[in-house]
Design a protein around this motif. Structure first.
Motif, mmCIF file in Angstrom:
data_model
loop_
_atom_site.group_PDB
_atom_site.id
_atom_site.type_symbol
_atom_site.label_atom_id
_atom_site.label_comp_id
_atom_site.label_asym_id
_atom_site.label_seq_id
_atom_site.Cartn_x
_atom_site.Cartn_y
_atom_site.Cartn_z
ATOM 1 N N THR A 230 63.463 33.730 56.806
ATOM 2 C CA THR A 230 62.701 34.300 55.694
ATOM 3 C C THR A 230 62.855 33.445 54.443
ATOM 4 N N THR A 231 64.050 32.935 54.217
ATOM 5 C CA THR A 231 64.273 32.060 53.072
ATOM 6 C C THR A 231 63.607 30.703 53.275
ATOM 7 N N LEU A 232 63.668 30.184 54.495
ATOM 8 C CA LEU A 232 63.194 28.833 54.776
ATOM 9 C C LEU A 232 61.681 28.702 54.672
ATOM 10 N N VAL A 233 60.922 29.738 55.054
ATOM 11 C CA VAL A 233 59.462 29.590 55.107
ATOM 12 C C VAL A 233 58.862 29.275 53.739
ATOM 13 N N HIS A 238 53.406 23.205 55.284
ATOM 14 C CA HIS A 238 52.607 24.205 56.012
ATOM 15 C C HIS A 238 52.546 23.932 57.512
ATOM 16 N N HIS A 239 52.634 22.641 57.903
ATOM 17 C CA HIS A 239 52.562 22.324 59.329
ATOM 18 C C HIS A 239 53.802 22.782 60.096
ATOM 19 N N ALA A 240 54.877 23.119 59.374
ATOM 20 C CA ALA A 240 56.104 23.580 60.038
ATOM 21 C C ALA A 240 56.163 25.098 60.162
ATOM 22 N N LEU A 241 55.208 25.787 59.573
ATOM 23 C CA LEU A 241 55.267 27.252 59.548
ATOM 24 C C LEU A 241 55.147 27.859 60.946
ATOM 25 N N ASP A 242 54.270 27.309 61.779
ATOM 26 C CA ASP A 242 54.035 27.917 63.089
ATOM 27 C C ASP A 242 55.308 27.966 63.923
ATOM 28 N N SER A 243 56.095 26.894 63.884
ATOM 29 C CA SER A 243 57.327 26.886 64.696
ATOM 30 C C SER A 243 58.314 27.937 64.204
ATOM 31 N N LEU A 244 58.374 28.133 62.881
ATOM 32 C CA LEU A 244 59.261 29.169 62.352
ATOM 33 C C LEU A 244 58.753 30.552 62.726
ATOM 34 N N GLY A 245 57.435 30.713 62.716
ATOM 35 C CA GLY A 245 56.862 31.990 63.144
ATOM 36 C C GLY A 245 57.174 32.289 64.599
ATOM 37 N N VAL A 283 57.644 38.628 57.823
ATOM 38 C CA VAL A 283 56.180 38.539 57.852
ATOM 39 C C VAL A 283 55.607 38.447 56.442
ATOM 40 N N SER A 284 56.181 39.189 55.486
ATOM 41 C CA SER A 284 55.673 39.130 54.119
ATOM 42 C C SER A 284 55.912 37.745 53.512
ATOM 43 N N ALA A 285 57.091 37.157 53.765
ATOM 44 C CA ALA A 285 57.369 35.806 53.272
ATOM 45 C C ALA A 285 56.492 34.776 53.970
ATOM 46 N N PHE A 286 56.264 34.965 55.259
ATOM 47 C CA PHE A 286 55.427 34.062 56.047
ATOM 48 C C PHE A 286 53.977 34.111 55.557
ATOM 49 N N ALA A 287 53.481 35.316 55.307
ATOM 50 C CA ALA A 287 52.112 35.468 54.803
ATOM 51 C C ALA A 287 51.972 34.849 53.423
ATOM 52 N N ASP A 288 52.989 34.997 52.593
ATOM 53 C CA ASP A 288 52.945 34.413 51.258
ATOM 54 C C ASP A 288 52.883 32.890 51.349
ATOM 55 N N ALA A 289 53.679 32.317 52.243
ATOM 56 C CA ALA A 289 53.666 30.857 52.413
ATOM 57 C C ALA A 289 52.307 30.383 52.923
ATOM 58 N N GLN A 290 51.734 31.102 53.868
ATOM 59 C CA GLN A 290 50.409 30.732 54.393
ATOM 60 C C GLN A 290 49.337 30.863 53.314
ATOM 61 N N ASN A 292 49.724 30.628 50.023
ATOM 62 C CA ASN A 292 49.893 29.559 49.043
ATOM 63 C C ASN A 292 49.493 28.192 49.595
ATOM 64 N N ALA A 293 49.483 28.069 50.922
ATOM 65 C CA ALA A 293 49.029 26.829 51.564
ATOM 66 C C ALA A 293 47.543 26.891 51.906
ATOM 67 N N PHE A 294 46.824 27.929 51.437
ATOM 68 C CA PHE A 294 45.389 28.120 51.673
ATOM 69 C C PHE A 294 45.064 28.236 53.159
ATOM 70 N N MET A 295 46.019 28.806 53.936
ATOM 71 C CA MET A 295 45.790 29.003 55.366
ATOM 72 C C MET A 295 45.208 30.382 55.657
#
Length: 488
Positions: A230-233, A238-245, A283-290, A292-295
């Motif tokens: 949750t901290t790392l995302v 942005h290309h590393a997000l899927d593996s963390l998910g 999930v909330s941190a992951f969605a925020d990262a996505q 902010n990355a316009f994903m």
């Protein structure tokens, strides 16, 4: 606060000699100082801190003589970690928290070299890495935080594998006994003492006792892993997000349910709730990262929040209430940041989310009168004030615009509340932050609404710094800050 794994040690013997000679005697002497520190921790943090420092000095002396004593190395590292998790103690140790965490990490790495398969030291090292990463990220050094969090996840993965292996071995041993295997007869309690930890010079009879692995231990590892993810995302590309998910999905949908089903039936409901909350935070941190990355767009972001925080009985849990409030506030800040240069700011949807956040904090404060909640409520009111004072070309109801003076007053009231109830040393950081925010909102009310206050005024240089902090955190926009910022 990081969870800390501790060994179970056999009962202490008589008072240690004045000059410890063996590894056991060094451990006994350190134990006595730790016991003294524990007694004074609540009533006199300064006295507690001095006792813990003496314990650490004893561990150092013991390790100078018995460099391969895992017990001494582990317990020194464990005590340092415990100290880092208590702000009241850190302030009396005389070392800045980041430096103390770096020292603690060195101690854990030393213990890990002595026994790299011990699940407790694997787990605790990951907690130090995560805590240090969080401190560095708060100081703006996210680049240094990323490898620390990645290492923490690697250690937690190793910890989980080791725990699963040990649990499987325990179950096999138990099955052998049930099927008629022979158990050893023990003549007295001395037979319960384990052999010395491998490589532990002079450890004698007081070697640590490794407690059996349980499903709860495995769930602790899942929780720590999800916390690190949750901290790392928030920091990775942005290309590393899927593996963390994918990692989080495996933990919440595969490993955690398996471990929950291994618990006694009476414990499963609370464990399921905890996993659901861990998932919601990720999930909330992951969605925020996505976002902010316009994903993804705001609608998708909000839909995910609605789904993951639909947790049964969350209204009775203060952590769940405040976690959702923080997630909805973060959603609003991200939306405002992304659309700040556009006249099409979705102001009213953001306003609605802040109203939900404030309602959640109201429910939480009924469960516990926490200074942190009062501080957060003040922050929410400042963000609502930011929305209420958006430029005239932004579509916004008149009732919202007219509420601006009241919102500023509410923020001042909540910050005062945080200062008032943050009475002990554990809340000193919250108290100081609330005092700074109180100075800002007092200045704001004077500058824009002509309302003078009896609150002490901050010096201009300090006030400028705090206003800059509020801009960085999204509590006010640049234009309003400029209008109220005093000249240096």
């Amino acid at each position: 606060m990081a969870k800390i794994k501790q060994f179970t040690r056999p009962p202490k013997k008589q008072k240690a000699s004045a000059e410890p000679q063996t590894a056991d005697e060094f451990q006994e002497a350190a134990d006595q100082e730790e016991e003294t520190g524990g007694k004074w921790r609540a009533g006199d943090p300064a006295k507690s801190g001095r006792a813990f420092v003496r314990a650490l000095e004893i561990y150092d002396k013991g390790l100078q003589r018995y460099r391969t004593s895992f017990d001494l190395a582990y317990n020194k590292a464990r005590l340092e970690l415990e100290i880092t998790q208590r702000p009241a103690l850190v302030s009396h140790i005389g070392i800045p928290l980041v430096d103390l965490l770096k020292q603690t990490l060195q101690s854990h790495r030393y213990a890990l070299r002595l026994n790299e398969q011990n699940p407790d030291v694997l787990f605790n090292t990951s907690q130090v890495l995560t805590s240090l990463a969080e401190q560095l990220s708060e100081a703006g050094d996210s680049a240094s935080a990323i490898p620390l969090l990645q290492e923490a996840l690697e250690l937690l993965s190793a910890c989980c594998s080791r725990q699963e292996m040990l649990l499987e071995q325990q179950q096999a041993d138990f099955a052998d006994v049930e099927e008629g295997g022979v158990t050893l007869e023990m003549e007295d309690e001395s037979d319960l003492q384990p052999a010395s930890t491998p490589g532990s010079e002079g450890s004698g009879e007081m070697a640590t006792v490794e407690t059996p692995i349980t499903a709860a231990d495995l769930l602790d590892t899942v929780h720590a892993s999800l916390s690190a993810l949750t901290t790392l995302v928030a920091f990775v590309e942005h290309h590393a997000l899927d593996s963390l998910g994918d990692m989080a999905q495996s933990l919440t949908e595969s490993k955690a349910p398996t471990y929950v089903n291994m618990l006694p039936e009476s414990d499963r409901e609370s464990a399921t709730f905890a996993v659901a909350l861990d998932r919601a935070n990720f999930v909330s941190a992951f969605a925020d990262a996505q976002f902010n990355a316009f994903m993804i767009e705001a609608e998708t972001y909000l839909t995910r929040l609605e789904e993951v925080f639909s947790i049964a009985n969350k209204d009775r849990d203060i952590v769940a209430l405040t976690s959702e409030a923080e997630a909805r506030t973060e959603f609003t800040l991200s939306v405002l940041s992304r659309s700040s240069q556009s006249p099409d700011i979705p102001a009213e949807p953001c306003w609605k989310q802040l109203k939900v956040a404030q309602d959640l904090y109201t429910a939480a404060i009924k469960l516990e009168s926490s200074p942190r909640i009062y501080l957060s409520r003040g922050d929410v009111e400042l963000v609502r004030h930011r929305i209420a004072t958006l430029p005239a070309n932004v579509k916004l109801a008149d009732s919202i615009r007219k509420s601006a003076p009241t919102l500023a007053q509410n923020a001042q009231t909540y910050y005062k509340g945080a200062v008032r109830i943050a009475g002990d040393d554990e809340d000193c950081e919250v108290r100081e932050k609330a005092i700074r925010r109180l100075a800002v909102v007092t200045c704001l009310r004077t500058a824009f609404y002509g309302i003078e206050s009896e609150e002490p005024k901050a010096q201009n240089g300090i006030l400028n710094d705090v206003i800059a902090e509020c801009i960085e955190e999204g509590l006010m926009d640049v234009e309003m800050a400029k209008a109220m910022m005093p000249k240096k």
